[in-house]
Scaffold this motif. Structure first.
Motif, short mmCIF file in Angstrom:
data_model
loop_
_atom_site.label_atom_id
_atom_site.label_comp_id
_atom_site.label_asym_id
_atom_site.label_seq_id
_atom_site.Cartn_x
_atom_site.Cartn_y
_atom_site.Cartn_z
N PHE A 1 28.70 55.98 -22.99
CA PHE A 1 29.00 56.09 -21.58
C PHE A 1 30.29 55.37 -21.25
O PHE A 1 30.60 54.34 -21.84
CB PHE A 1 27.85 55.47 -20.75
CG PHE A 1 26.53 56.12 -21.01
CD1 PHE A 1 26.14 57.25 -20.32
CD2 PHE A 1 25.68 55.60 -21.97
CE1 PHE A 1 24.92 57.85 -20.58
CE2 PHE A 1 24.46 56.20 -22.24
CZ PHE A 1 24.07 57.33 -21.54
N ARG A 2 31.03 55.92 -20.28
CA ARG A 2 32.26 55.28 -19.82
C ARG A 2 31.90 54.37 -18.64
O ARG A 2 31.34 54.83 -17.65
CB ARG A 2 33.26 56.34 -19.38
CG ARG A 2 34.50 55.70 -18.78
CD ARG A 2 35.73 56.46 -19.10
NE ARG A 2 36.05 56.31 -20.50
CZ ARG A 2 37.23 56.62 -21.01
NH1 ARG A 2 38.18 57.08 -20.24
NH2 ARG A 2 37.46 56.48 -22.28
N ASN B 1 30.18 56.74 -16.07
CA ASN B 1 30.61 58.15 -16.01
C ASN B 1 30.97 58.55 -14.57
O ASN B 1 30.59 59.60 -14.09
CB ASN B 1 29.54 59.08 -16.58
CG ASN B 1 29.33 58.85 -18.06
OD1 ASN B 1 30.07 58.12 -18.71
ND2 ASN B 1 28.31 59.47 -18.62
#
Length: 130
Positions: free
Chosen positions: A64-65, A118
């Motif tokens: 995940f960002r 995200n």
């Protein structure tokens, strides 16, 4: 069934502000120096240097960002982090993000840290500049 969609994203289980963070090389335990909820003079109106600790928990595997942004109460962006990619594996369950900040608080008041995963806001925490 409610209209709320449950997104399978990491959850923020801890968010702390402190003066510094040390990690023991052997045990991987953290030592937090000067945990606080807000600033008093002389930090205001000068630049404040501090760290944030964010613990994410997630069941399963994924990448995940993550990024953290500091906003004024009116929604205006004050500072943000470079996005980082966090990987979760089925055996870890959690990930920690340590961030060093240098922020010039323009005035007294409340500010809000928002944690994005995200590009979706998954948590927020208020900090006070007295």
């Amino acid at each position: 069934k409610g209209g709320r969609m449950d997104l399978n994203l990491p959850k923020v289980s801890a968010f702390l502000f402190c003066s510094g963070i040390l990690q023991d090389v052997m045990t991987k335990n953290y030592e937090f120096k000067g945990v606080f909820q807000g600033f008093n003079p002389p930090a205001y109106p000068f630049g404040a240097e501090f760290m944030t600790f964010t613990r994410f928990s997630f069941e399963g595997e994924g990448e995940f960002r993550i990024d953290v942004t500091l906003f004024k109460e009116n929604g205006e962006k004050l500072a943000d982090t470079n996005p980082r990619d966090l990987k979760f594996s089925s055996d870890s369950g959690s990930n920690d993000l340590l961030t060093a900040w240098r922020v010039l608080f323009p005035a007294k008041g409340a500010y809000v840290f928002k944690v994005f995963c995200n590009n979706l806001n998954v948590a927020e925490s208020k900090i006070i500049c007295r």
